[in-house]
Design a protein around this motif. Structure first.
Motif, mmCIF file in Angstrom:
data_model
loop_
_atom_site.group_PDB
_atom_site.id
_atom_site.type_symbol
_atom_site.label_atom_id
_atom_site.label_comp_id
_atom_site.label_asym_id
_atom_site.label_seq_id
_atom_site.Cartn_x
_atom_site.Cartn_y
_atom_site.Cartn_z
ATOM 1 N N THR A 27 0.797 -1.236 0.000
ATOM 2 C CA THR A 27 0.000 0.000 0.000
ATOM 3 C C THR A 27 0.825 1.280 0.000
ATOM 4 O O THR A 27 0.271 2.356 0.226
ATOM 5 C CB THR A 27 -0.945 0.006 1.220
ATOM 6 O OG1 THR A 27 -0.168 0.084 2.430
ATOM 7 C CG2 THR A 27 -1.802 -1.252 1.251
ATOM 8 N N ARG A 28 2.122 1.184 -0.261
ATOM 9 C CA ARG A 28 2.921 2.401 -0.310
ATOM 10 C C ARG A 28 2.344 3.365 -1.346
ATOM 11 O O ARG A 28 1.930 2.958 -2.424
ATOM 12 C CB ARG A 28 4.371 2.092 -0.661
ATOM 13 C CG ARG A 28 5.118 1.384 0.433
ATOM 14 C CD ARG A 28 5.164 2.246 1.712
ATOM 15 N NE ARG A 28 5.928 1.603 2.776
ATOM 16 C CZ ARG A 28 5.424 0.746 3.646
ATOM 17 N NH1 ARG A 28 4.164 0.396 3.592
ATOM 18 N NH2 ARG A 28 6.181 0.238 4.601
ATOM 19 N N ARG A 29 2.356 4.656 -1.036
ATOM 20 C CA ARG A 29 1.706 5.632 -1.905
ATOM 21 C C ARG A 29 2.430 5.839 -3.218
ATOM 22 O O ARG A 29 1.811 6.093 -4.246
ATOM 23 C CB ARG A 29 1.599 6.979 -1.167
ATOM 24 C CG ARG A 29 0.667 6.955 0.022
ATOM 25 C CD ARG A 29 -0.762 6.852 -0.416
ATOM 26 N NE ARG A 29 -1.682 6.937 0.707
ATOM 27 C CZ ARG A 29 -2.996 6.876 0.604
ATOM 28 N NH1 ARG A 29 -3.542 6.701 -0.593
ATOM 29 N NH2 ARG A 29 -3.755 6.940 1.667
ATOM 30 N N ASP A 30 3.758 5.775 -3.195
ATOM 31 C CA ASP A 30 4.498 6.054 -4.426
ATOM 32 C C ASP A 30 5.694 5.125 -4.553
ATOM 33 O O ASP A 30 6.196 4.576 -3.564
ATOM 34 C CB ASP A 30 4.956 7.520 -4.471
ATOM 35 C CG ASP A 30 5.969 7.835 -3.392
ATOM 36 O OD1 ASP A 30 7.173 7.620 -3.627
ATOM 37 O OD2 ASP A 30 5.562 8.277 -2.296
ATOM 38 N N GLY A 31 6.145 4.970 -5.784
ATOM 39 C CA GLY A 31 7.230 4.063 -6.073
ATOM 40 C C GLY A 31 8.572 4.507 -5.534
ATOM 41 O O GLY A 31 9.432 3.678 -5.220
ATOM 42 N N ASN A 32 8.783 5.809 -5.410
ATOM 43 C CA ASN A 32 10.075 6.297 -4.923
ATOM 44 C C ASN A 32 10.333 5.875 -3.485
ATOM 45 O O ASN A 32 11.427 5.442 -3.134
ATOM 46 C CB ASN A 32 10.135 7.827 -5.042
ATOM 47 C CG ASN A 32 10.264 8.294 -6.473
ATOM 48 O OD1 ASN A 32 10.735 7.558 -7.338
ATOM 49 N ND2 ASN A 32 9.846 9.515 -6.751
ATOM 50 N N SER A 33 9.311 6.013 -2.633
ATOM 51 C CA SER A 33 9.487 5.617 -1.235
ATOM 52 C C SER A 33 9.658 4.105 -1.125
ATOM 53 O O SER A 33 10.438 3.613 -0.307
ATOM 54 C CB SER A 33 8.304 6.093 -0.390
ATOM 55 O OG SER A 33 7.104 5.480 -0.808
ATOM 56 N N ARG A 88 1.553 1.208 -8.609
ATOM 57 C CA ARG A 88 0.359 1.718 -7.936
ATOM 58 C C ARG A 88 0.105 0.852 -6.707
ATOM 59 O O ARG A 88 0.438 -0.348 -6.696
ATOM 60 C CB ARG A 88 -0.863 1.689 -8.854
ATOM 61 C CG ARG A 88 -1.375 0.304 -9.241
ATOM 62 C CD ARG A 88 -2.605 0.398 -10.122
ATOM 63 N NE ARG A 88 -3.094 -0.901 -10.548
ATOM 64 C CZ ARG A 88 -3.974 -1.644 -9.871
ATOM 65 N NH1 ARG A 88 -4.450 -1.196 -8.706
ATOM 66 N NH2 ARG A 88 -4.369 -2.820 -10.338
ATOM 67 N N PRO A 89 -0.465 1.432 -5.641
ATOM 68 C CA PRO A 89 -0.754 0.631 -4.449
ATOM 69 C C PRO A 89 -1.738 -0.489 -4.770
ATOM 70 O O PRO A 89 -2.595 -0.345 -5.636
ATOM 71 C CB PRO A 89 -1.384 1.646 -3.486
ATOM 72 C CG PRO A 89 -0.995 2.989 -4.006
ATOM 73 C CD PRO A 89 -0.857 2.843 -5.484
ATOM 74 N N PRO A 101 -8.417 1.254 -1.032
ATOM 75 C CA PRO A 101 -8.014 1.473 0.367
ATOM 76 C C PRO A 101 -9.127 1.166 1.361
ATOM 77 O O PRO A 101 -8.862 0.806 2.506
ATOM 78 C CB PRO A 101 -7.640 2.962 0.406
ATOM 79 C CG PRO A 101 -7.356 3.335 -0.991
ATOM 80 C CD PRO A 101 -8.210 2.465 -1.857
ATOM 81 N N ASP A 102 -10.374 1.284 0.898
ATOM 82 C CA ASP A 102 -11.508 1.024 1.785
ATOM 83 C C ASP A 102 -11.549 -0.417 2.281
ATOM 84 O O ASP A 102 -12.180 -0.712 3.296
ATOM 85 C CB ASP A 102 -12.819 1.339 1.071
ATOM 86 C CG ASP A 102 -13.033 2.833 0.886
ATOM 87 O OD1 ASP A 102 -12.394 3.621 1.610
ATOM 88 O OD2 ASP A 102 -13.834 3.214 0.018
#
Length: 233
Positions: free
Chosen positions: A8-14, A30-31, A217-218
């Motif tokens: 569920t990470r928001r972005d690929g960089n992190s 994408r998450p 996410p829900d």
């Protein structure tokens, strides 16, 4: 076993930073809130001295297979027999990987009313499943990488829900597991043990997880707190 998981990470960089791979490893990331068997994901392997991300489909298909008919049956590999079972033996010797996630699901309740439980780290850090990968030729000149997740006996937290759980590697052990030059792969079986009971926490989530088409996410909200935007589109 492990039949669904999340990343569920928001972005690929992190995500790349956490995994120690190049920043451009997740251009199309994408998450995902409900990764299911035979769907596309990615794995991390060692290439020379560095970690490398490669796209892969969940369900191991041996090189030389004529079709993907076995994929749904090879999403998991038992750690106790992974070095002897024909479906996994070669990959165990040469193609070990980790499968990044940040949680996985198990179910409780009667078959007519199964309730999903999300197992994840309370600190939200990544989980590295021990995995194996293979490449097979889907059609002339078209190759596909596939993977499986290793399982072991359930720990004290999981045993109330299932007798198996995915093997979770510490980051410091992941490179040893992935090293294709390991002189004795069988010695790596020492890593294929249940995670300590306090590593994960169990959270009841929406029964809409049961539908593999739902990816939102829900899904990770407590039961009864859903909205209508479930479909991944």
């Amino acid at each position: 076993m492990c039949g669904r998981f999340t990343i569920t990470r928001r972005d690929g960089n992190s995500l790349a930073a956490e995994l120690g791979v190049p920043a451009d490893s997740f251009v199309d990331y994408r998450p995902r809130y409900n990764v299911a068997p035979t769907q596309n994901h990615f794995v991390v392997r060692m290439r020379y001295e560095n970690r490398e991300v490669i796209p892969a489909t969940w369900g191991l298909i041996k090189s030389g297979s004529k079709d993907a008919s076995m994929a749904a049956k090879t999403i998991n590999a038992r750690s106790e027999t992974v070095d002897t079972r024909g479906a996994f033996r070669d990959a165990f010797q040469k193609r070990r990987c980790v499968v990044p996630a940040d949680g996985f699901f198990e179910w409780t309740g009667p078959k007519t009313a199964r309730h999903p439980i999300w197992f994840h780290r309370e600190d939200s850090r990544l989980i590295l499943f021990a995995g194996l990968y293979e490449a097979w030729q889907k059609e002339q000149g078209v190759w596909q990488t596939t993977f499986t997740i290793l399982t072991t006996a359930a720990n004290e937290l999981l045993e109330s829900y299932h007798d198996r759980m995915p093997v979770i590697l510490a980051d410091r052990d992941a490179d040893d597991w992935m090293d294709p030059r390991a002189p004795d792969p069988h010695a790596l079986k020492r890593l294929l043990v249940p995670a300590r009971a306090d590593l994960l926490t169990a959270t009841p989530v929406s029964p809409d997880v049961n539908d593999v088409d739902n990816d939102s996410p829900d899904l990770l909200k407590p039961p009864g707190q859903m909205n209508l935007s479930l479909r991944s589109g």
